[in-house]
Design a protein around this motif. Structure first.
Motif, short mmCIF file in Angstrom:
data_model
loop_
_atom_site.label_atom_id
_atom_site.label_comp_id
_atom_site.label_asym_id
_atom_site.label_seq_id
_atom_site.Cartn_x
_atom_site.Cartn_y
_atom_site.Cartn_z
N GLN A 42 0.81 -1.22 0.00
CA GLN A 42 0.00 0.00 0.00
C GLN A 42 0.85 1.28 0.00
OE1 GLN A 42 -1.26 -2.69 2.04
NE2 GLN A 42 -2.64 -2.98 0.30
N ALA A 43 2.08 1.20 0.47
CA ALA A 43 2.85 2.43 0.65
C ALA A 43 4.30 2.27 0.22
CB ALA A 43 2.78 2.88 2.11
N GLY A 44 4.56 1.42 -0.74
CA GLY A 44 5.94 1.16 -1.16
C GLY A 44 6.61 2.37 -1.78
N ASP A 45 7.87 2.62 -1.39
CA ASP A 45 8.59 3.80 -1.86
C ASP A 45 9.90 3.48 -2.56
OD1 ASP A 45 6.95 5.96 -1.24
OD2 ASP A 45 7.62 6.02 0.84
N VAL A 46 10.15 2.21 -2.87
CA VAL A 46 11.40 1.87 -3.54
C VAL A 46 11.54 2.65 -4.85
CG1 VAL A 46 12.64 0.04 -4.76
CG2 VAL A 46 11.68 -0.40 -2.49
N ALA A 47 10.45 2.75 -5.60
CA ALA A 47 10.50 3.48 -6.88
C ALA A 47 10.89 4.93 -6.68
CB ALA A 47 9.14 3.39 -7.58
N SER A 48 10.39 5.56 -5.61
CA SER A 48 10.73 6.96 -5.35
C SER A 48 12.19 7.12 -4.97
CB SER A 48 9.84 7.50 -4.22
OG SER A 48 8.48 7.46 -4.58
N PHE A 49 12.71 6.21 -4.14
CA PHE A 49 14.09 6.31 -3.71
C PHE A 49 15.07 6.06 -4.85
CE2 PHE A 49 12.49 5.45 0.70
CZ PHE A 49 12.98 6.61 1.26
N LEU A 50 14.63 5.34 -5.89
CA LEU A 50 15.52 5.02 -7.02
C LEU A 50 15.13 5.76 -8.30
CD1 LEU A 50 16.05 1.18 -6.44
CD2 LEU A 50 17.58 3.08 -5.84
N ASP A 51 14.24 6.75 -8.17
CA ASP A 51 13.87 7.61 -9.30
C ASP A 51 13.39 6.80 -10.50
OD1 ASP A 51 13.45 10.02 -10.62
OD2 ASP A 51 15.48 10.07 -11.45
N VAL A 52 12.41 5.93 -10.26
CA VAL A 52 11.93 5.02 -11.29
C VAL A 52 10.48 5.36 -11.66
CG1 VAL A 52 11.28 2.63 -11.76
CG2 VAL A 52 13.46 3.14 -10.64
N GLN A 53 10.22 5.45 -12.94
CA GLN A 53 8.86 5.53 -13.46
C GLN A 53 8.52 4.16 -14.03
OE1 GLN A 53 6.97 8.34 -13.13
NE2 GLN A 53 8.73 9.31 -12.11
N PHE A 54 7.41 3.58 -13.61
CA PHE A 54 7.13 2.21 -14.01
C PHE A 54 5.64 2.02 -14.28
CE2 PHE A 54 6.30 2.53 -9.58
CZ PHE A 54 5.28 1.65 -9.28
N ARG A 55 5.35 0.97 -15.07
CA ARG A 55 3.96 0.62 -15.36
C ARG A 55 3.56 -0.67 -14.68
NH1 ARG A 55 2.98 -1.02 -19.91
NH2 ARG A 55 5.10 -1.42 -20.63
N ARG A 56 4.44 -1.64 -14.69
CA ARG A 56 4.10 -2.95 -14.14
C ARG A 56 4.54 -3.05 -12.68
NH1 ARG A 56 2.15 -6.30 -17.88
NH2 ARG A 56 2.59 -5.90 -20.07
N SER A 57 3.89 -3.94 -11.96
CA SER A 57 4.21 -4.09 -10.54
C SER A 57 3.98 -5.53 -10.11
CB SER A 57 3.32 -3.16 -9.70
OG SER A 57 2.00 -3.68 -9.63
N VAL A 58 4.25 -5.80 -8.84
CA VAL A 58 4.06 -7.13 -8.29
C VAL A 58 2.60 -7.57 -8.41
CG1 VAL A 58 3.69 -6.25 -5.95
CG2 VAL A 58 4.56 -8.56 -6.27
N ALA A 59 1.67 -6.61 -8.43
CA ALA A 59 0.24 -6.95 -8.54
C ALA A 59 -0.09 -7.58 -9.89
CB ALA A 59 -0.62 -5.70 -8.33
N ASP A 60 0.71 -7.29 -10.91
CA ASP A 60 0.44 -7.85 -12.24
C ASP A 60 0.76 -9.34 -12.30
OD1 ASP A 60 -0.36 -5.44 -13.73
OD2 ASP A 60 1.67 -4.77 -13.32
N LEU A 61 1.48 -9.85 -11.31
CA LEU A 61 1.79 -11.28 -11.26
C LEU A 61 0.82 -12.05 -10.37
CD1 LEU A 61 5.69 -11.12 -10.87
CD2 LEU A 61 4.38 -11.56 -12.96
N ALA A 62 -0.05 -11.33 -9.65
CA ALA A 62 -0.85 -11.97 -8.62
C ALA A 62 -1.80 -13.03 -9.15
CB ALA A 62 -1.63 -10.91 -7.84
N ALA A 63 -2.35 -12.81 -10.34
CA ALA A 63 -3.36 -13.73 -10.87
C ALA A 63 -2.76 -14.83 -11.74
CB ALA A 63 -4.39 -12.94 -11.68
N ILE A 64 -1.45 -14.84 -11.88
CA ILE A 64 -0.79 -15.83 -12.75
C ILE A 64 -0.38 -17.03 -11.91
CG2 ILE A 64 1.14 -16.24 -14.30
CD1 ILE A 64 1.13 -13.24 -14.91
#
Length: 425
Positions: free
Chosen positions: A189-211
């Motif tokens: 709910q509050a992950g900040d790894v992307a902010s600390f590493l200056d990353v713009q992203f589309r996919r996430s761990v949630a995209d693997l949840a239903a696989i």
């Protein structure tokens, strides 16, 4: 190509009946059976040390194997040897047991008494799956073809104690030492790894949840390749999507990462959900970050006791990392060890937020100056954990020399992220 089948059966009569039937299967090559769980894991580890190709395609586990219960043994094999397909042989092939076996990593279930057609069909399907997995694992450029990478979870005793900073620097240290490394943001709910590493992203761990069957190609599509070389699997940008990542999905995701990377570092935040709990349970090493103040140490004790009550992890199998440490504070690592009943890392991280502020504010934590005492401590901690080389640390035992209370690590199977500013200040 013949299918190599390794029976794991403790009962002498069952050994004879199973091996006789296996020898009659087309293209089957039964190998010498093992009689208990320890012998099975040791045999697979020895074969994997030579080459993944030496591993049998199929392992048949009898329900009365011991001393480790069959389902726990299946989980261990699935985690450590992900290219091996496991079939459970049981006298109770009920839907509930079938589901439990699948959740623990089995690829099939066969009922007793054994029937030729059912066994042949299941062995063939599992063998094909195993061959397919090995083919995929062999096609990637950064594939780790070992018996399973090392998984380290980093949780916070409360928000703002520095769990994300710790996770990022441990992963960077492992990557810099030449190990294929993945960094996962499981603070859903509050992950900040992307902010600390200056990353713009589309996919996430949630995209693997239903696989249900995460292939290397599917995993690669979800991972962001950072400039540092780290493979990032990030928390969803929309926090409500974190609910999609169940404990079962988390187990599958962690297993897929373990199969592909030598080191997997998971930032679990400070709030324990089902996915984080699954990750802490599966981890080889579970770190709990605290600061040397009453509120944070109480939070650490509370987290440890909760993990024990939920049977996620024992206190003695949890390692506390002390962040923002100073010699003048009344609460020192030995006292924290006594209060929490945990191991305490021999490396404490000093309080020096001024070193971090520029990198944190710019989102360039991976560019933190090598002269930073905070970075030096965290990379030394990576050496203590066996993730990277660091002077003054014995990697074999995981103990920092001269500290009898530091960590003694054992392989194990997740929990928590920072809600506030992350850093060692």
């Amino acid at each position: 190509m013949p299918t190599r089948i390794l029976p794991a059966v403790g009962d002498a009569d069952a050994v004879r009946s199973i091996t006789t039937l296996l020898s009659q299967l087309p293209d089957a090559e039964p190998v010498a059976p093992v009689v208990d769980s320890t012998q099975l894991v040791d045999t697979l580890a020895r074969l994997a040390a030579e080459s993944v190709d030496e591993l049998p395609e199929v392992v048949v586990v009898h329900e009365r194997i011991g001393p480790v219960p069959a389902l726990e043994l299946i989980r261990e094999v699935a985690l450590r040897f992900p290219a091996v397909g496991v079939i459970l042989v049981t006298s109770d092939p009920a839907p509930g047991l079938f589901q439990a076996a699948m959740d623990h990593g089995a690829r099939g279930l066969v009922g007793l008494p054994l029937g030729y057609e059912e066994l042949a069909s299941r062995v063939q399907a599992v063998a094909q799956w195993s061959v397919g997995v090995r083919r995929h694992l062999g096609s990637g450029g950064d594939v780790f073809a070992g018996a399973g990478g090392t998984v380290v979870t980093v949780s916070g005793a409360k928000g703002g104690v520095g769990a994300t900073l710790t996770a990022i620097q441990l992963a960077l240290a492992a990557q810099a030492s030449g190990r294929a490394t993945a960094l996962v943001d499981m603070d859903l709910q509050a992950g900040d790894v992307a902010s600390f590493l200056d990353v713009q992203f589309r996919r996430s761990v949630a995209d693997l949840a239903a696989i249900t069957d995460i292939s290397p190609r599917v995993l690669a599509d979800a991972v962001f390749r950072h400039d540092s070389g780290l493979a990032l699997l990030l928390a969803p940008g929309e926090g409500e999507r974190g609910e999609e990542v169940t404990d079962r999905a988390a187990r599958q995701i962690v297993s897929a990462l373990r199969a592909r990377y030598q080191v997997v570092v998971i930032d679990c935040g400070a709030q324990l959900g089902g996915a984080g709990a699954a990750a802490v349970e599966m981890a080889d090493t579970a770190l709990l970050v605290t600061t040397p103040d009453v509120v944070a140490v109480r939070g650490a004790k509370r987290a440890v006791r909760m993990w024990e009550r939920l049977q996620i992890r024992k206190a003695e199998e949890t390692t506390v990392v002390v962040n923002r440490h100073t010699r003048g504070t009344e609460i020192q690592p030995p006292l924290i060890r006594k209060i929490t009943g945990t191991l305490v890392a021999g490396t404490a991280v000093p309080a020096n937020f001024k070193e971090l502020q520029g990198s944190v504010d710019s989102g360039r934590l991976h560019e933190l100056d090598g002269r930073s005492t905070v970075k030096q401590a965290l990379w030394a901690l990576a050496g203590e954990l066996g993730l990277a080389k660091a002077p003054g640390h014995d990697r074999k035992g995981g103990r920092s020399r001269g500290d009898r209370g530091s960590v003694g690590f054992r392989r194990r199977r997740d929990g928590g992220k920072d809600g506030g500013k992350d850093g060692a200040g």
